[in-house]
Scaffold this motif. Structure first.
Motif, PDB file in Angstrom:
ATOM      1  N   GLY A  70      14.236 -13.093 -99.928  1.00  0.00           N
ATOM      2  CA  GLY A  70      14.693 -11.958 -98.952  1.00  0.00           C
ATOM      3  C   GLY A  70      15.913 -11.984 -98.513  1.00  0.00           C
ATOM      4  N   LEU A  71      16.686 -13.121 -98.047  1.00  0.00           N
ATOM      5  CA  LEU A  71      17.816 -13.202 -97.795  1.00  0.00           C
ATOM      6  C   LEU A  71      18.685 -12.723 -98.868  1.00  0.00           C
ATOM      7  CD1 LEU A  71      18.236 -16.716 -96.051  1.00  0.00           C
ATOM      8  CD2 LEU A  71      18.133 -14.854 -95.171  1.00  0.00           C
ATOM      9  N   LEU A  72      18.840 -13.148-100.119  1.00  0.00           N
ATOM     10  CA  LEU A  72      19.374 -12.882-101.030  1.00  0.00           C
ATOM     11  C   LEU A  72      19.366 -11.220-101.249  1.00  0.00           C
ATOM     12  CD1 LEU A  72      19.383 -15.958-103.358  1.00  0.00           C
ATOM     13  CD2 LEU A  72      21.085 -15.245-101.574  1.00  0.00           C
ATOM     14  N   LEU A  73      18.259 -10.707-101.565  1.00  0.00           N
ATOM     15  CA  LEU A  73      18.179  -9.464-101.709  1.00  0.00           C
ATOM     16  C   LEU A  73      18.652  -8.460-100.550  1.00  0.00           C
ATOM     17  CD1 LEU A  73      14.503  -9.393-103.338  1.00  0.00           C
ATOM     18  CD2 LEU A  73      16.850  -8.854-104.347  1.00  0.00           C
ATOM     19  N   GLY A  74      18.667  -9.275 -99.223  1.00  0.00           N
ATOM     20  CA  GLY A  74      18.935  -8.615 -98.051  1.00  0.00           C
ATOM     21  C   GLY A  74      20.485  -8.350 -98.010  1.00  0.00           C
ATOM     22  N   LEU A  75      21.361  -8.970 -99.113  1.00  0.00           N
ATOM     23  CA  LEU A  75      22.653  -8.768 -99.131  1.00  0.00           C
ATOM     24  C   LEU A  75      22.952  -7.255 -99.602  1.00  0.00           C
ATOM     25  CD1 LEU A  75      23.792 -11.968-100.630  1.00  0.00           C
ATOM     26  CD2 LEU A  75      24.090 -11.184 -98.149  1.00  0.00           C
ATOM     27  N   THR A  76      21.954  -6.657-100.205  1.00  0.00           N
ATOM     28  CA  THR A  76      21.900  -5.128-100.526  1.00  0.00           C
ATOM     29  C   THR A  76      20.988  -4.223 -99.969  1.00  0.00           C
ATOM     30  OG1 THR A  76      20.523  -5.390-102.449  1.00  0.00           O
ATOM     31  CG2 THR A  76      23.087  -5.614-102.963  1.00  0.00           C
ATOM     32  N   ALA A  77      19.981  -5.019 -99.129  1.00  0.00           N
ATOM     33  CA  ALA A  77      18.792  -4.266 -98.338  1.00  0.00           C
ATOM     34  C   ALA A  77      18.847  -4.933 -96.963  1.00  0.00           C
ATOM     35  CB  ALA A  77      17.779  -4.343 -99.262  1.00  0.00           C
ATOM     36  N   PRO A  78      19.676  -4.547 -96.137  1.00  0.00           N
ATOM     37  CA  PRO A  78      19.978  -5.048 -94.857  1.00  0.00           C
ATOM     38  C   PRO A  78      18.694  -5.472 -93.894  1.00  0.00           C
ATOM     39  CG  PRO A  78      21.621  -3.430 -94.967  1.00  0.00           C
ATOM     40  CD  PRO A  78      20.685  -3.525 -96.349  1.00  0.00           C
ATOM     41  N   THR A  79      17.670  -4.427 -94.056  1.00  0.00           N
ATOM     42  CA  THR A  79      16.558  -4.662 -93.438  1.00  0.00           C
ATOM     43  C   THR A  79      15.543  -5.613 -93.957  1.00  0.00           C
ATOM     44  OG1 THR A  79      16.353  -2.191 -92.729  1.00  0.00           O
ATOM     45  CG2 THR A  79      14.357  -3.349 -92.382  1.00  0.00           C
ATOM     46  N   LEU A  80      15.621  -5.692 -95.123  1.00  0.00           N
ATOM     47  CA  LEU A  80      14.763  -7.015 -95.914  1.00  0.00           C
ATOM     48  C   LEU A  80      15.435  -8.188 -95.396  1.00  0.00           C
ATOM     49  CD1 LEU A  80      12.804  -7.937 -97.723  1.00  0.00           C
ATOM     50  CD2 LEU A  80      14.070  -7.569 -99.641  1.00  0.00           C
ATOM     51  N   GLY A  81      16.602  -8.379 -95.307  1.00  0.00           N
ATOM     52  CA  GLY A  81      17.520  -9.585 -94.827  1.00  0.00           C
ATOM     53  C   GLY A  81      17.384 -10.176 -93.675  1.00  0.00           C
ATOM     54  N   ILE A  82      17.349  -9.128 -92.915  1.00  0.00           N
ATOM     55  CA  ILE A  82      17.173  -9.076 -91.330  1.00  0.00           C
ATOM     56  C   ILE A  82      15.637  -9.801 -91.140  1.00  0.00           C
ATOM     57  CG2 ILE A  82      16.761  -8.113 -89.035  1.00  0.00           C
ATOM     58  CD1 ILE A  82      19.281  -6.568 -89.954  1.00  0.00           C
ATOM     59  N   THR A  83      14.661  -9.106 -91.792  1.00  0.00           N
ATOM     60  CA  THR A  83      13.150  -9.671 -91.800  1.00  0.00           C
ATOM     61  C   THR A  83      13.081 -11.074 -92.473  1.00  0.00           C
ATOM     62  OG1 THR A  83      12.466  -7.376 -91.848  1.00  0.00           O
ATOM     63  CG2 THR A  83      10.831  -9.050 -92.318  1.00  0.00           C
ATOM     64  N   ALA A  84      13.799 -11.261 -93.308  1.00  0.00           N
ATOM     65  CA  ALA A  84      13.599 -12.486 -94.251  1.00  0.00           C
ATOM     66  C   ALA A  84      14.358 -13.654 -93.045  1.00  0.00           C
ATOM     67  CB  ALA A  84      14.102 -12.528 -95.386  1.00  0.00           C
ATOM     68  N   GLY A  85      15.461 -13.342 -92.656  1.00  0.00           N
ATOM     69  CA  GLY A  85      16.107 -14.382 -91.832  1.00  0.00           C
ATOM     70  C   GLY A  85      15.277 -14.580 -90.706  1.00  0.00           C
ATOM     71  N   THR A  86      14.830 -13.609 -89.992  1.00  0.00           N
ATOM     72  CA  THR A  86      13.999 -13.825 -88.867  1.00  0.00           C
ATOM     73  C   THR A  86      12.816 -14.968 -89.144  1.00  0.00           C
ATOM     74  OG1 THR A  86      14.629 -11.871 -87.798  1.00  0.00           O
ATOM     75  CG2 THR A  86      12.668 -12.982 -86.927  1.00  0.00           C
ATOM     76  N   ALA A 142      21.755 -16.937 -87.302  1.00  0.00           N
ATOM     77  CA  ALA A 142      23.118 -16.625 -87.568  1.00  0.00           C
ATOM     78  C   ALA A 142      23.305 -15.555 -88.672  1.00  0.00           C
ATOM     79  CB  ALA A 142      24.052 -17.805 -87.758  1.00  0.00           C
ATOM     80  N   TYR A 143      22.483 -15.735 -89.602  1.00  0.00           N
ATOM     81  CA  TYR A 143      22.544 -14.661 -90.687  1.00  0.00           C
ATOM     82  C   TYR A 143      21.810 -13.479 -90.403  1.00  0.00           C
ATOM     83  CZ  TYR A 143      20.947 -12.117 -94.874  1.00  0.00           C
ATOM     84  OH  TYR A 143      20.749 -11.237 -95.975  1.00  0.00           O
ATOM     85  N   VAL A 144      21.054 -13.327 -89.465  1.00  0.00           N
ATOM     86  CA  VAL A 144      20.278 -12.069 -89.031  1.00  0.00           C
ATOM     87  C   VAL A 144      21.605 -11.402 -87.777  1.00  0.00           C
ATOM     88  CG1 VAL A 144      18.463 -11.515 -87.231  1.00  0.00           C
ATOM     89  CG2 VAL A 144      17.827 -13.056 -88.990  1.00  0.00           C
ATOM     90  N   ALA A 145      22.027 -12.164 -87.125  1.00  0.00           N
ATOM     91  CA  ALA A 145      23.099 -11.638 -86.302  1.00  0.00           C
ATOM     92  C   ALA A 145      24.314 -11.118 -87.229  1.00  0.00           C
ATOM     93  CB  ALA A 145      23.595 -12.841 -85.255  1.00  0.00           C
ATOM     94  N   LEU A 146      24.569 -11.758 -88.357  1.00  0.00           N
ATOM     95  CA  LEU A 146      25.579 -11.112 -88.992  1.00  0.00           C
ATOM     96  C   LEU A 146      25.146  -9.938 -89.912  1.00  0.00           C
ATOM     97  CD1 LEU A 146      26.844 -14.722 -90.527  1.00  0.00           C
ATOM     98  CD2 LEU A 146      28.455 -13.123 -89.042  1.00  0.00           C
ATOM     99  N   SER A 147      23.998  -9.931 -90.104  1.00  0.00           N
ATOM    100  CA  SER A 147      23.463  -8.636 -90.842  1.00  0.00           C
ATOM    101  C   SER A 147      23.118  -7.573 -90.342  1.00  0.00           C
ATOM    102  CB  SER A 147      22.100  -9.294 -91.567  1.00  0.00           C
ATOM    103  OG  SER A 147      22.218 -10.199 -92.524  1.00  0.00           O
ATOM    104  N   ALA A 148      22.998  -7.931 -88.666  1.00  0.00           N
ATOM    105  CA  ALA A 148      22.601  -6.742 -87.774  1.00  0.00           C
ATOM    106  C   ALA A 148      23.935  -5.921 -87.231  1.00  0.00           C
ATOM    107  CB  ALA A 148      21.972  -7.249 -86.569  1.00  0.00           C
ATOM    108  N   THR A 149      24.956  -6.801 -87.483  1.00  0.00           N
ATOM    109  CA  THR A 149      26.217  -6.068 -87.282  1.00  0.00           C
ATOM    110  C   THR A 149      27.080  -5.210 -88.294  1.00  0.00           C
ATOM    111  OG1 THR A 149      27.614  -8.219 -87.725  1.00  0.00           O
ATOM    112  CG2 THR A 149      26.643  -7.990 -85.513  1.00  0.00           C
ATOM    113  N   LEU A 150      26.371  -5.285 -89.383  1.00  0.00           N
ATOM    114  CA  LEU A 150      27.103  -4.568 -90.585  1.00  0.00           C
ATOM    115  C   LEU A 150      26.518  -2.990 -90.610  1.00  0.00           C
ATOM    116  CD1 LEU A 150      27.067  -7.296 -93.434  1.00  0.00           C
ATOM    117  CD2 LEU A 150      28.998  -6.472 -91.868  1.00  0.00           C
TER     118      LEU A 150
END
Length: 116
Positions: free
Chosen positions: A57-73, A108-116
Motif C-alpha cells: 500500500g505504501l509503494l502503490l500510494g506513491l501513485t494513489a495517495p489515498t491508498l498510501g495514507i491508509t496503508a501508512g496509518t 511521517a509518510y502519512v504526513a508527507l503524503s497528506a501535504t501533496l
C-alpha cells in the motif's frame, strides 16, 4: 516533499517486507518471537500479511495517495501495537524502540503524503 515521501516509503519497505515475509514463512526466529509474545504462529502470520500488505500500500500510494495514507496509518498503528506488546511482555524499552521508530516513520509518510 516528494523525494522525502519516496525515501520514507522505500526505507519502510526495505525494513518491513523481509520481516513480514519471514513471519509468513514462519521462520524459526519468528516462531520463537511468536512464542515469546504468547501468540500462535497463525496469528503471527497474519501480522506478517498485514506488514506485507502495508508495504504494498505504501509503494502503490506513491501513485494513489489515498491508498498510501491508509496503508501508512495502518502500519503506524501496527508498529505502535508491536511496541506496546514488547513492553507488555516485560521486554526492556530498548527492545520496543525499533517498532516505535517504525511507527513514527509510517506516521511521517502519512504526513508527507497528506501535504501533496
Amino acid at each position: 516533499m516528494r523525494a522525502a515521501q519516496i525515501t520514507t516509503a522505500v526505507v519502510l519497505a526495505l525494513i518491513l517486507l523481509p520481516l513480514g515475509v519471514a513471519k509468513i514463512a514462519a521462520l524459526p526466529v519468528m516462531r520463537q518471537a511468536a512464542a515469546h509474545f504468547d501468540m500462535s504462529p497463525g496469528f503471527y502470520r497474519i501480522v506478517g500479511v498485514l506488514e506485507v500488505a502495508g508495504v504494498a500500500g505504501l509503494l502503490l500510494g506513491l501513485t494513489a495517495p489515498t491508498l498510501g495514507i491508509t496503508a501508512g496509518t495502518g502500519l503506524a498503528l501496527l508498529m505502535a501495537g508491536a511496541a506496546a506488546v514488547h513492553l507488555r511482555h516485560g521486554d526492556p524499552p530498548v527492545r520496543a524502540l525499533p517498532a516505535a521508530v517504525l511507527a513514527l516513520a509510517a506516521a511521517a509518510y502519512v504526513a508527507l503524503s497528506a501535504t501533496l
